[in-house]
Design an enzyme around this catalytic site. Sequence first.
Site, PDB file in Angstrom:
ATOM      1  N   TYR A  81       0.562  -1.507   0.326  1.00  0.00           N
ATOM      2  CA  TYR A  81      -0.286  -0.129  -0.316  1.00  0.00           C
ATOM      3  C   TYR A  81       0.789   1.551  -0.023  1.00  0.00           C
ATOM      4  O   TYR A  81      -0.001   2.070   0.441  1.00  0.00           O
ATOM      5  CB  TYR A  81      -0.959   0.391   0.991  1.00  0.00           C
ATOM      6  CG  TYR A  81      -2.263  -1.200   1.135  1.00  0.00           C
ATOM      7  CD1 TYR A  81      -2.386  -1.036   0.045  1.00  0.00           C
ATOM      8  CD2 TYR A  81      -1.541  -2.058   1.558  1.00  0.00           C
ATOM      9  CE1 TYR A  81      -4.240  -2.270   0.693  1.00  0.00           C
ATOM     10  CE2 TYR A  81      -2.673  -3.434   2.195  1.00  0.00           C
ATOM     11  CZ  TYR A  81      -3.780  -3.083   1.293  1.00  0.00           C
ATOM     12  OH  TYR A  81      -5.200  -4.048   1.128  1.00  0.00           O
TER      13      TYR A  81
ATOM     14  N   ASP B 102      -1.499 -12.264   8.437  1.00  0.00           N
ATOM     15  CA  ASP B 102      -0.699 -12.847   7.698  1.00  0.00           C
ATOM     16  C   ASP B 102       0.406 -13.263   7.950  1.00  0.00           C
ATOM     17  O   ASP B 102       1.567 -13.654   8.420  1.00  0.00           O
ATOM     18  CB  ASP B 102      -1.096 -12.894   6.035  1.00  0.00           C
ATOM     19  CG  ASP B 102      -2.256 -12.915   5.717  1.00  0.00           C
ATOM     20  OD1 ASP B 102      -2.873 -14.145   6.469  1.00  0.00           O
ATOM     21  OD2 ASP B 102      -3.016 -11.899   5.668  1.00  0.00           O
TER      22      ASP B 102
ATOM     23  N   HIS C 254       4.832  -5.831  -5.030  1.00  0.00           N
ATOM     24  CA  HIS C 254       3.264  -6.267  -5.026  1.00  0.00           C
ATOM     25  C   HIS C 254       2.519  -5.288  -4.626  1.00  0.00           C
ATOM     26  O   HIS C 254       2.491  -4.195  -4.208  1.00  0.00           O
ATOM     27  CB  HIS C 254       2.929  -7.391  -4.126  1.00  0.00           C
ATOM     28  CG  HIS C 254       2.734  -7.285  -3.093  1.00  0.00           C
ATOM     29  ND1 HIS C 254       1.358  -6.953  -1.593  1.00  0.00           N
ATOM     30  CD2 HIS C 254       3.893  -7.148  -2.042  1.00  0.00           C
ATOM     31  CE1 HIS C 254       1.926  -7.036  -0.833  1.00  0.00           C
ATOM     32  NE2 HIS C 254       3.350  -7.020  -0.840  1.00  0.00           N
TER      33      HIS C 254
ATOM     34  N   TYR D  91     -11.715  -1.263   0.235  1.00  0.00           N
ATOM     35  CA  TYR D  91     -11.263   0.156   1.822  1.00  0.00           C
ATOM     36  C   TYR D  91     -10.366   0.392   1.846  1.00  0.00           C
ATOM     37  O   TYR D  91      -9.886   0.275   3.533  1.00  0.00           O
ATOM     38  CB  TYR D  91     -11.687  -1.441   2.795  1.00  0.00           C
ATOM     39  CG  TYR D  91     -10.961  -1.994   3.517  1.00  0.00           C
ATOM     40  CD1 TYR D  91     -10.861  -2.132   3.934  1.00  0.00           C
ATOM     41  CD2 TYR D  91     -10.119  -2.735   2.639  1.00  0.00           C
ATOM     42  CE1 TYR D  91      -9.120  -2.994   4.673  1.00  0.00           C
ATOM     43  CE2 TYR D  91      -8.758  -4.638   3.138  1.00  0.00           C
ATOM     44  CZ  TYR D  91      -8.871  -4.097   3.943  1.00  0.00           C
ATOM     45  OH  TYR D  91      -7.840  -4.997   4.596  1.00  0.00           O
ATOM     46  N   ARG D  92      -8.954  -0.076   0.929  1.00  0.00           N
ATOM     47  CA  ARG D  92      -7.962   0.470   1.742  1.00  0.00           C
ATOM     48  C   ARG D  92      -6.537  -0.043  -0.083  1.00  0.00           C
ATOM     49  O   ARG D  92      -6.983  -0.372  -0.458  1.00  0.00           O
ATOM     50  CB  ARG D  92      -7.335  -0.700   2.437  1.00  0.00           C
ATOM     51  CG  ARG D  92      -6.358  -0.416   3.254  1.00  0.00           C
ATOM     52  CD  ARG D  92      -5.499  -1.294   4.594  1.00  0.00           C
ATOM     53  NE  ARG D  92      -4.725  -1.137   4.763  1.00  0.00           N
ATOM     54  CZ  ARG D  92      -4.019  -2.570   5.457  1.00  0.00           C
ATOM     55  NH1 ARG D  92      -4.492  -4.008   5.615  1.00  0.00           N
ATOM     56  NH2 ARG D  92      -3.012  -2.355   6.409  1.00  0.00           N
TER      57      ARG D  92
END
Length: 609
Positions: free
Chosen positions: A145, A205, A448, A529-530
């Site tokens: 992000y 995770d 990613h 949502y993000r």
Amino acid sequence: MSTSQPPPPTLSERYSGVPKRLASIAQEAKNRLWSNKTLPESVPRRRQVRLPPDTTQDAFDTAIATLRRDIGAENVVLNDRPLVDGWYLEHPNTHDAFHVVDQEDLVCSAVAYPGSTSEVQSVVKWANECAIPIYPISMGRNVGYGGSAPRVPGSVVIDLGKRMHKIINIDVENASCVVEPGVSYFALYEEIQKRNLPLWIDTPDLGGGSVLGNAIDRGVGYTPMGDHFANHCGMEVVLPNGELLRTGMGALPGKDGSDNPTWQSFQPSYGPYSDGIFSQSNFGIVTSMGFWLMHETGHQSYMITFPRDEDFPAIVEAIRPLAQKRILGNIPQLRHVAQELNVTGLPKSHWYSGSSPIPRDIIRQHAARMPCGDCSWVFYGTQYGDPTGIKSQLDIIKSEFAKIKGSKFFLPKDLPVDHYIHSRALVCSGVPVLREIDWLNWKPNAAHLFFSPITPTRAEDAQVVHEINVRLHKKYGFDLFPTLCVAGREMHYIANIIYDRASEDEKRSAAGLMRELIAASANEGYGEYRTHILFADQVAGTYKWNNNALMRFNETIKDALDPNGILAPGRNGIWPRKYRGKGWEILGSEVEKAVGGGTISPSTVTSKL
């Protein structure tokens, strides 16, 4: 690249390190990633320090000297060194380690390390006086992000974790804790184990991120307390003017100057419930936060496989009543079988020699030789309670999923010791691990992006979002790795876009895929949502009901709290008046056009980025 790397730091050596119980696993994971790496550690910088916008070198030098005087010279470091992308436990706080655009875009000018809430207040007051934007991070592990990268290049990153990593309190009777931003899931878990307390944490995770930072960004875990922000209780916040605020019951002074006894017991207080405005915003800097913990309990993890891709709608329909009736014990995951391949840590080249997305028949061939067998979807769940209760729950779950022809049920004891289910079983019982990092080995120099829309737990809705992902991943040439994190009435559909950060073509394609996914899903009524900081303006712009009423509301709050626009301008698409409408927003195809070009030109987005 060499496969033998220096060992990652341990928790005993560094607040952000790995527990000793995972030291060898971390070493192996790092070695695997480096064996698939072709990029050098760093390349020469084209410029030494990226100045904040509208700031001269002399003014910046004077401001930095003042900041060093305020919090200590050793606690303010210029970003004039080579940029090193590092590794998960040794990540940068100077830029985005998974850079989508040029590595020297989205960099800070300096990093400040406050050691207390009062020093955070000092930094905020300094930023107002010097008109320099600041960008707070907890530990900077929001990878996928944007990591530690400031949205406005040249901002001063405020790294809260390095010197503010105390577990302030663990209240056993209240099953709660209070932590500073630098407390990782690893650190909180290890402290509870050290004290032999009958409590669980809830971990995502990967266990190396900030407990506080993850909750502020509304991240999730997988026990019954997996909604991290919903299970926080009480904040201490430095406002953009430097004033200190306590939310919830913390606003009530305790006896003789102590904290009152209800701060971590009741989330609101009297009047408007303000905590939410400090999540996914730039309205304040949270310097400590309370959390509810879970009492330890019996648990049983399991895996269910489904044979056909077209089983997807039936699986979702089976999940919904089980989730809404709270028969499913946790926040389970539904994954495509392709992830059974990439979570092994083996590169894509091990499975398929082509450069195109791995064909479905090749996935099928490999899956047939794996413990999951020739299947298409894999469901990972966990039930909690005493043995009788767990058996009753599992009987219902097995009965419902058995209605899907060919489904198969597995317990951890049915699968090899190195199978992924054992990692999920740990995570779902509050034990932070590192296994999830292995899928980064899929590509050389792997990075990613996460595409993370919300869909109702309903087949027709989930199918729309899934088909958009299938179509666009194929168009842009990326393997699709979908994970659906299931709550009662909604699912987080998280697609992990893995790209080679040494390839400008792949970075450009990843950006194009991300942009189209956002637009196509929003056109059907599904929003993220993000998101990554480079796509924040686009995502924020999709929430435009009633002439952008929500953004106008957010801007009103921003301008009232931060009239000088110094605190994380642009985070989550919220721009202060100082920047608003002056070309800072990134919309359309500007990210793709910027890849490989260094500073984005005024003709595309802005002369500032």
